[in-house]
Enzyme design. Sequence first.
Site, PDB file in Angstrom:
ATOM      1  N   CYS A   8       0.820  -1.201  -0.186  1.00 15.43           N
ATOM      2  CA  CYS A   8      -0.051  -0.008   0.057  1.00 15.43           C
ATOM      3  C   CYS A   8       0.880   1.152  -0.035  1.00 15.43           C
ATOM      4  CB  CYS A   8      -1.167   0.020   1.269  1.00 15.43           C
ATOM      5  SG  CYS A   8      -0.211   0.232   2.799  1.00 15.43           S
ATOM      6  N   ARG A  14      -3.012  -0.527   5.810  1.00 18.58           N
ATOM      7  CA  ARG A  14      -3.586  -1.378   5.069  1.00 18.58           C
ATOM      8  C   ARG A  14      -2.812  -2.729   4.864  1.00 18.58           C
ATOM      9  NH1 ARG A  14      -5.402   2.110   0.333  1.00 18.58           N
ATOM     10  NH2 ARG A  14      -3.608   2.912   0.871  1.00 18.58           N
ATOM     11  N   ASP A 114      -8.374   4.272   1.930  1.00 23.89           N
ATOM     12  CA  ASP A 114      -7.281   4.102   2.928  1.00 23.89           C
ATOM     13  C   ASP A 114      -7.472   4.628   4.266  1.00 23.89           C
ATOM     14  OD1 ASP A 114      -4.507   4.918   4.109  1.00 23.89           O
ATOM     15  OD2 ASP A 114      -3.907   5.632   2.447  1.00 23.89           O
TER      16      ASP A 114
HETATM   17  P1  4NP Z   1      -1.453   2.654   4.149  1.00 27.16           P
HETATM   18  O1  4NP Z   1      -1.892   4.298   4.732  1.00 27.16           O
HETATM   19  O2  4NP Z   1      -1.162   3.277   2.723  1.00 27.16           O
HETATM   20  O3  4NP Z   1      -2.704   2.103   4.224  1.00 27.16           O
HETATM   21  O4  4NP Z   1      -0.333   2.461   5.134  1.00 27.16           O
HETATM   22  C1  4NP Z   1      -1.174   5.387   4.623  1.00 27.16           C
HETATM   23  C2  4NP Z   1      -0.103   5.986   5.650  1.00 27.16           C
HETATM   24  C3  4NP Z   1       0.529   6.786   5.657  1.00 27.16           C
HETATM   25  C4  4NP Z   1       0.479   7.680   4.615  1.00 27.16           C
HETATM   26  C5  4NP Z   1      -0.381   7.531   3.603  1.00 27.16           C
HETATM   27  C6  4NP Z   1      -1.173   6.209   3.774  1.00 27.16           C
HETATM   28  N1  4NP Z   1       1.396   8.827   4.523  1.00 27.16           N
HETATM   29  O5  4NP Z   1       1.193   9.801   3.577  1.00 27.16           O
HETATM   30  O6  4NP Z   1       2.260   8.994   5.379  1.00 27.16           O
END
Ligand code: 4NP
Length: 149
Positions: A8, A14, A114
């Site tokens: 992800c 996720r 997300d």
């Molecule tokens: P993930 O969620 O892709 O499900 O791990 C996120 C966690 C952090 C960030 C974006 C999405 N970020 O921009 O730091």
Amino acid sequence: MIKVMFVCLGNICRSPMAEFVLKDMVSIKSSATSYEEIGNDIYGGTRDKLIQKNIPFTKRKATRLTPGDYNKYDFIIGMEEANIRDIKRIVGEDKENKIYKLLDFSNNPRDIADPWYTGNFEITFNDIVEGCNGFLEYLKSNGRISSEE
Ligand code: 4NP
């Protein structure tokens, strides 16, 4: 041994949630497409949801997908369409048809929202369980794993 890499954007919500849910059943890894969260442990919302659902997890550090991972894994599974685009940017063309979205394996293919942005870890958890169950069914029905315990 079937090797799976869940991917992800940040590798703190996720894809590690999918890693620990499916790890409850088989051996799995996860990684990020971005550099933002490299080295960080799972996000509090993902940790709290795994605790609430009694899914065991370990302390971990977010890592980024590498071009070499394409040859190391049998399945590289993203959470949403943007992940698929970014995965292909990192590993190149999907010559061996290894790249999927997790809910491609469900009866209702769609993106997994997300929770970093939505704040709703329950919807994300339910989508991930649906995808992991669908993936296991896919492996069983394609003779990749035995359906015996
Ligand atoms: P993930 O969620 O892709 O499900 O791990 C996120 C966690 C952090 C960030 C974006 C999405 N970020 O921009 O730091």
